[in-house]
Scaffold this motif. Structure first.
Motif, PDB file in Angstrom:
ATOM      1  N   UNK A  35       0.859  -1.181   0.000  1.00 15.41           N
ATOM      2  CA  UNK A  35       0.000   0.000   0.000  1.00 15.41           C
ATOM      3  C   UNK A  35       0.896   1.231   0.000  1.00 15.41           C
ATOM      4  N   UNK A  36       1.059   1.844  -1.177  1.00 14.29           N
ATOM      5  CA  UNK A  36       1.960   2.983  -1.342  1.00 14.29           C
ATOM      6  C   UNK A  36       1.197   4.164  -1.935  1.00 14.29           C
ATOM      7  N   UNK A  37       1.390   5.321  -1.354  1.00 10.04           N
ATOM      8  CA  UNK A  37       0.775   6.548  -1.851  1.00 10.04           C
ATOM      9  C   UNK A  37       1.882   7.516  -2.221  1.00 10.04           C
ATOM     10  N   UNK A  38       1.839   8.039  -3.446  1.00 16.23           N
ATOM     11  CA  UNK A  38       2.841   9.000  -3.912  1.00 16.23           C
ATOM     12  C   UNK A  38       2.199  10.378  -4.041  1.00 16.23           C
ATOM     13  N   UNK A  39       2.702  11.309  -3.265  1.00 18.81           N
ATOM     14  CA  UNK A  39       2.148  12.650  -3.198  1.00 18.81           C
ATOM     15  C   UNK A  39       3.157  13.690  -3.665  1.00 18.81           C
ATOM     16  N   UNK A  40       2.693  14.918  -3.764  1.00 16.02           N
ATOM     17  CA  UNK A  40       3.565  16.017  -4.131  1.00 16.02           C
ATOM     18  C   UNK A  40       3.384  17.175  -3.167  1.00 16.02           C
ATOM     19  N   UNK A  41       4.400  17.962  -3.005  1.00 10.75           N
ATOM     20  CA  UNK A  41       4.368  19.120  -2.108  1.00 10.75           C
ATOM     21  C   UNK A  41       5.105  20.272  -2.754  1.00 10.75           C
ATOM     22  N   UNK A  42       4.667  21.483  -2.490  1.00 13.62           N
ATOM     23  CA  UNK A  42       5.272  22.657  -3.119  1.00 13.62           C
ATOM     24  C   UNK A  42       6.476  23.182  -2.351  1.00 13.62           C
ATOM     25  N   UNK A 262       2.810  10.011  -9.711  1.00 13.69           N
ATOM     26  CA  UNK A 262       2.211  10.439  -8.451  1.00 13.69           C
ATOM     27  C   UNK A 262       0.716  10.165  -8.491  1.00 13.69           C
ATOM     28  N   UNK A 263       0.127  10.016  -7.288  1.00 16.32           N
ATOM     29  CA  UNK A 263      -1.289   9.700  -7.154  1.00 16.32           C
ATOM     30  C   UNK A 263      -2.149  10.917  -6.837  1.00 16.32           C
ATOM     31  N   UNK A 264      -1.512  11.991  -6.380  1.00 15.10           N
ATOM     32  CA  UNK A 264      -2.258  13.146  -5.899  1.00 15.10           C
ATOM     33  C   UNK A 264      -1.416  14.386  -6.125  1.00 15.10           C
ATOM     34  N   UNK A 265      -2.001  15.402  -6.762  1.00 19.96           N
ATOM     35  CA  UNK A 265      -1.247  16.613  -7.046  1.00 19.96           C
ATOM     36  C   UNK A 265      -2.190  17.783  -7.256  1.00 19.96           C
TER      37      UNK A 265
END
Length: 538
Positions: A35-42, A262-265
């Protein structure tokens, strides 16, 4: 969040420079069933010390690696965290929390003493916590923080290892919600003292009691969460790891999402048409307001008519509909519509109006009158501090064009990284700043107490004695209906004197894989909770 944004100031959860560096997974190649979630941040989290953190990026991290007495659930209601139960006295001045049998990430059992230590540490004047005022509802807290009282007189006390007693100055209807905020997190005294000034600057220089631990942190590049096997409710946590990467360019963010990296951006305004109507689009209605912050010590901006001229010269409708294009709404006041007053009514509905409107003729008139009052014959060049993310740069370019076109003001833009901008604002080293604030809790006070004289977040040093009296009275007024009317008066006074120029009530558009379930967004406090999130089909 700040939310408190500065609560809220970074464009949250944006994109990645190098996913492989933080253990990111290319979903097209599979991940072995984890269970892996790839996110992004500014932005880089400026600091993860619960007592001193002030920014929204750090609050998101802390919300997922730490746990206070309560935390927010999917309905944004406070639910038990480290607290197993609470007994509230009839006069609502005494709270007795029974703590659950929980452990820290190193296996040591948690205790009530760690809450008492943490809260008093945040209040200690030596800590210089800008969020210490969040604890002021606690009896004796303000006196200790302002050097008028002692630590032992603060109304937080560990009666034994599993019992925490909290006494309040006055009834506070949202107190349990307050305890979900990061400043109220427990801290391990032995860990804090071991690392000193380096505490919480690296993953191995802090300890965790939340759903996840911070396992990697490559500064200004990426960081990683992993499931905390010692968390009291670990069976609820489905994600094995979360990879967060830092990228400021929106084109790169969109490329990472479209190529399944990524999964969410965040969804950039230039890409909204491409994704219109697709199930990936996720809108987060924040309790955040963005505004121009004036340094009232500046010779030109000291005059209230000049400040109001700048505010009146900005076309907020065009800014939100043509520049932002993310569902944000024009703001003519400070407190956003989602924030409530008594009986669940919107504070904006109670106030009954917005105070600022776009009017070029009025803006020119105010500037002329203000310059005459201030004895200023020539319009000086103004420097505008801003953020270096692509979305924010577009907002700042628009503001520059508006002020030049309507008022003839030449604006120098100075886009900076989040931490650099916060430092200059804290030092008062600016003229005009593109800023924002996100609600830390569901009450208008989370916005309005920012602007009291000498307040730690009153960066522009605006001061008004009548405003101070209204806020001070409202902080302790048990008549909640009278209290809300005083807060309406305070907000009107704030805007009428041009303390800030409200711009928009922010909404954010994101892209989220339809397979990502139960990742909850909050309008108050930290923006996102990953405790319940999971990838469907894994």
């Amino acid at each position: 969040m700040g939310k408190k944004l500065h609560v809220g100031l970074a464009l949250l959860l944006v994109a990645s420079l190098a996913l492989t560096a933080c253990g990111g997974v290319d979903q097209s190649q599979g991940d072995g069933g984890k269970q892996v979630l790839n996110l992004t941040e500014a932005q880089e989290p400026p600091g993860l010390d619960s007592s001193t953190t002030t920014d929204q990026v750090s609050f998101i991290v802390l919300n997922n690696v730490m746990e206070g007495l309560y935390r927010l659930d999917k309905n944004n209601e406070p639910v038990e965290g480290m607290a197993k139960s609470v007994d509230i006295s009839k006069d609502k001045l005494s709270y007795t929390f029974k703590l659950r049998d929980a452990k820290w990430s190193d296996g040591k059992r948690g205790s009530a003493q760690e809450f008492e230590y943490s809260w008093k540490r945040a209040l200690d004047p030596k800590t210089k916590s800008e969020y210490a005022y969040m604890l002021y509802p606690v009896k004796g807290a303000e006196k200790f923080n302002t050097k008028k009282g002692k630590a032992e007189d603060v109304g937080v006390k560990a009666l034994d290892d599993k019992t925490l007693e909290v006494k309040l100055e006055q009834p506070v209807p949202y107190f349990l919600g307050l305890t979900a905020f990061s400043t109220f997190n427990p801290l391990r005294k032995d860990v804090v003292e071991k690392h000193g000034e380096q505490y919480a600057t690296e993953p191995d220089k802090m300890i965790y009691n939340g759903p996840f631990v911070l396992s990697k942190w490559n500064h200004n590049k990426d960081f990683q969460y992993k499931k905390n096997d010692n968390y009291w409710e670990k069976d609820v946590v489905k994600l094995d790891e979360i990879n967060v990467s830092i990228v400021k360019d929106m084109n790169q963010k969109m490329n990472l999402y479209s190529t399944n990296k990524v999964d969410f951006s965040a969804l950039g305004e230039d890409f909204t048409d491409k994704y219109e109507g697709k199930p990936d689009v996720f809108q987060h209605q924040e309790a955040s307001t963005f505004y121009l912050q004036f340094n009232t010590n500046d010779k030109f901006l000291k005059n209230d008519k000049i400040r109001k001229a700048i505010s009146t010269a900005i076309d907020r409708k065009t800014l939100t509909e043509k520049i932002n294009k993310n569902g944000s709404k024009p703001a003519g006041a400070l407190v956003p519509p989602v924030v409530q007053g008594p009986e669940g009514k919107s504070f904006r509905d109670i106030a009954g109006k917005e105070y600022v409107k776009y009017d070029t003729k009025e803006a020119k008139k105010l500037l002329k009158e203000g310059m005459k009052e201030a004895g200023i014959k020539e319009i000086p060049k103004i420097e505008l501090l801003g953020y270096d993310t692509s979305n924010a740069k577009k907002d700042q370019e628009f503001i520059k064009e508006q002020l030049n076109k309507t008022l003839g003001i030449d604006v120098d833009l100075r886009p900076l990284s989040f931490d650099q901008k916060l430092k200059l604002e804290s030092d008062g080293d600016f003229q005009l700043s593109y800023a924002g604030w996100g609600a830390d809790y569901n009450d208008p006070m989370t916005f309005l107490d920012l602007w009291i004289t000498g307040g730690s977040f009153n960066r522009g040093d605006w001061s008004n004695k009548e405003y101070d009296k209204l806020i001070e009275k409202s902080q302790t007024n048990p008549d909640f209906n009278k209290r809300i009317q005083d807060l309406v008066k305070a907000e009107e006074l704030l805007i009428d004197e041009g303390a800030i120029a409200p711009l928009f009530y922010r909404s954010q558009l994101y892209l989220k894989r339809p397979t990502i379930k139960d990742m909850y967004a909050h309008p108050f406090g930290a923006d996102f909770s990953y405790k319940w999130a999971h990838v469907e089909g894994k």
